[in-house]
Design a protein around this motif. Structure first.
Motif, short mmCIF file in Angstrom:
data_model
loop_
_atom_site.label_atom_id
_atom_site.label_comp_id
_atom_site.label_asym_id
_atom_site.label_seq_id
_atom_site.Cartn_x
_atom_site.Cartn_y
_atom_site.Cartn_z
N LYS A 1 0.84 -1.21 0.00
CA LYS A 1 0.00 0.00 0.00
C LYS A 1 0.87 1.26 0.00
O LYS A 1 0.57 2.24 -0.70
CB LYS A 1 -0.93 -0.01 1.21
CG LYS A 1 -2.05 -1.03 1.13
CD LYS A 1 -2.94 -0.97 2.36
CE LYS A 1 -4.16 -1.88 2.21
NZ LYS A 1 -3.81 -3.30 2.09
N VAL A 2 1.94 1.24 0.78
CA VAL A 2 2.86 2.39 0.83
C VAL A 2 3.52 2.60 -0.53
O VAL A 2 3.60 3.72 -1.04
CB VAL A 2 3.93 2.17 1.92
CG1 VAL A 2 5.00 3.26 1.83
CG2 VAL A 2 3.29 2.17 3.30
N LEU A 3 3.98 1.51 -1.14
CA LEU A 3 4.69 1.60 -2.41
C LEU A 3 3.74 1.98 -3.56
O LEU A 3 4.17 2.60 -4.53
CB LEU A 3 5.38 0.27 -2.72
CG LEU A 3 6.47 -0.15 -1.72
CD1 LEU A 3 6.99 -1.54 -2.05
CD2 LEU A 3 7.62 0.85 -1.71
N GLN A 4 2.49 1.61 -3.44
CA GLN A 4 1.50 2.04 -4.43
C GLN A 4 1.25 3.54 -4.30
O GLN A 4 1.23 4.27 -5.30
CB GLN A 4 0.19 1.26 -4.23
CG GLN A 4 -0.96 1.70 -5.13
CD GLN A 4 -0.81 1.26 -6.57
OE1 GLN A 4 0.17 1.61 -7.23
NE2 GLN A 4 -1.78 0.53 -7.07
N LYS A 5 1.13 4.00 -3.07
CA LYS A 5 0.83 5.40 -2.81
C LYS A 5 1.99 6.31 -3.19
O LYS A 5 1.77 7.42 -3.73
CB LYS A 5 0.48 5.60 -1.33
CG LYS A 5 -0.02 6.99 -0.99
CD LYS A 5 -0.46 7.07 0.47
CE LYS A 5 -0.99 8.46 0.80
NZ LYS A 5 -1.45 8.54 2.22
N LYS B 1 4.34 1.98 -9.75
CA LYS B 1 4.22 2.49 -11.11
C LYS B 1 5.61 2.64 -11.75
O LYS B 1 5.80 2.32 -12.93
CB LYS B 1 3.50 3.83 -11.13
CG LYS B 1 3.22 4.36 -12.53
CD LYS B 1 2.54 5.72 -12.49
CE LYS B 1 1.13 5.62 -11.93
NZ LYS B 1 0.42 6.93 -12.01
N LYS B 2 6.58 3.11 -10.98
CA LYS B 2 7.94 3.27 -11.48
C LYS B 2 8.53 1.93 -11.89
O LYS B 2 9.14 1.80 -12.97
CB LYS B 2 8.81 3.92 -10.40
CG LYS B 2 10.26 4.16 -10.82
CD LYS B 2 11.04 4.82 -9.70
CE LYS B 2 12.50 5.03 -10.10
NZ LYS B 2 13.28 5.66 -8.99
N ASP C 1 2.22 1.08 -17.56
CA ASP C 1 1.60 1.10 -16.24
C ASP C 1 0.60 -0.05 -16.11
O ASP C 1 -0.48 -0.01 -16.69
CB ASP C 1 0.88 2.45 -16.03
CG ASP C 1 0.24 2.56 -14.66
OD1 ASP C 1 0.36 1.61 -13.86
OD2 ASP C 1 -0.39 3.61 -14.39
N TYR C 2 0.99 -1.07 -15.36
CA TYR C 2 0.13 -2.23 -15.12
C TYR C 2 -0.26 -2.34 -13.65
O TYR C 2 -0.57 -3.41 -13.16
CB TYR C 2 0.83 -3.50 -15.57
CG TYR C 2 1.00 -3.61 -17.07
CD1 TYR C 2 0.05 -4.28 -17.85
CD2 TYR C 2 2.09 -3.03 -17.71
CE1 TYR C 2 0.20 -4.38 -19.23
CE2 TYR C 2 2.24 -3.11 -19.09
CZ TYR C 2 1.29 -3.79 -19.85
OH TYR C 2 1.44 -3.87 -21.21
N VAL C 3 -0.23 -1.18 -12.95
CA VAL C 3 -0.51 -1.22 -11.51
C VAL C 3 -1.57 -0.22 -11.05
O VAL C 3 -2.18 -0.41 -10.00
CB VAL C 3 0.80 -1.00 -10.69
CG1 VAL C 3 1.81 -2.11 -10.97
CG2 VAL C 3 1.40 0.37 -10.98
#
Length: 271
Positions: A246-250, A255-256, A265-267
């Motif tokens: 969740k932290v890495l998505q936010k 995305k990177k 972008d598949y996330v």
């Protein structure tokens, strides 16, 4: 104060001072062994003998700075990943795992970490549905999600010509199976679109890719997960990993990494 009391007080002060300046030994970190076949480009592979790929980079980001865990990767034949988790040799796997009810009975899944599509690679790109694969030949790993999809189609359509499924050893790579399609040894390959596009482009193959039309499974179609043992250790790891995802998505890390390894972008659709 007599000499005995003075000596005792001096010793006490010295011991106290030593305790204050002595470094506190940090608790040992728990090692998490992550099983991966290092042969599922661009999710997991080896480059210059180093582990790399989206899944690998993601796991490293998840555990970066952890005071509780340290992570190490182990290359394992795909067919041995789950049995190794069963035996406790590995606590986690990062290998482009899709969800299945059968797996969920024995293992825990993370929150999804990428979303692709089931796709079919063939010489002319004319296969776009599972029905169009009737009577056609393919190579799969036994126990894979792709094998299960094709096996289930055969069971549900016993009135039609069965898909000709050839089970190959885990040592037969995705590249080799695609080469067999190109050479006409088999008619098609069912896999995820990200992997097919990556390998076909890198190898300069003259193959076409078509996303599978129609419903293949359920709402979890195309989603990728990390996988854990279904025990107390696995539950703790699952909780830790999901919090970090969740932290890495936010913060944009997912995305990177997606753009770096997948070329797109598949996330973002995971929100």
């Amino acid at each position: 104060m007599n000499m005995k009391k003075l000596l005792a007080a001096s010793i006490l002060l010295a011991v106290t001072a030593l305790a204050l300046v002595s470094p506190v030994k940090a608790a040992a970190k728990e090692t998490v062994t992550v099983a991966t076949d290092s042969d599922t480009t661009p999710f997991t592979y080896k480059k210059d003998k180093q582990f790399d790929g989206y899944d690998i980079a993601l796991v490293k980001a998840i555990f970066k700075g952890s005071k509780q865990y340290k992570v190490k990767f182990k290359t394992v034949a795909f067919s041995s990943i789950l049995t190794g988790i069963d035996a406790g040799r590995y606590q986690m796997s990062a290998n482009n795992f899709n969800y299945s009810d059968e797996r969920a009975e024995k293992y825990l899944f993370s929150d999804p970490v990428s979303k692709s599509n089931y796709a079919i690679a063939s010489k002319k790109g004319k296969f776009k549905t599972l029905d169009s694969l009737s009577g056609k030949s393919v190579e799969v790993y036994a126990g894979s999600n792709y094998a299960a999809i094709l096996e289930n189609w055969n069971k549900r359509h016993s009135d039609k010509k069965a898909i000709d499924i050839h089970y190959v050893a885990n040592s037969v790579t995705l590249t080799q199976r695609l080469q067999n399609v190109e050479a006409g040894k088999i008619d098609f390959l069912l896999y995820d679109a990200i992997s097919l596009k990556t390998v076909i482009k890198d190898q300069g193959m003259k193959l076409k890719i078509a996303n599978v039309q129609g419903k293949v499974g359920d709402a979890k179609d195309g989603l990728e997960y990390l996988l854990f043992a279904k025990d107390e250790t696995g539950k703790k790891l699952q909780k830790f990993v999901n919090k970090r995802i969740k932290v890495l998505q936010k913060d944009g890390t997912l995305k990177k990494l997606s753009r770096k390894y997948f070329g797109g972008d598949y996330v973002s659709s995971l929100d």
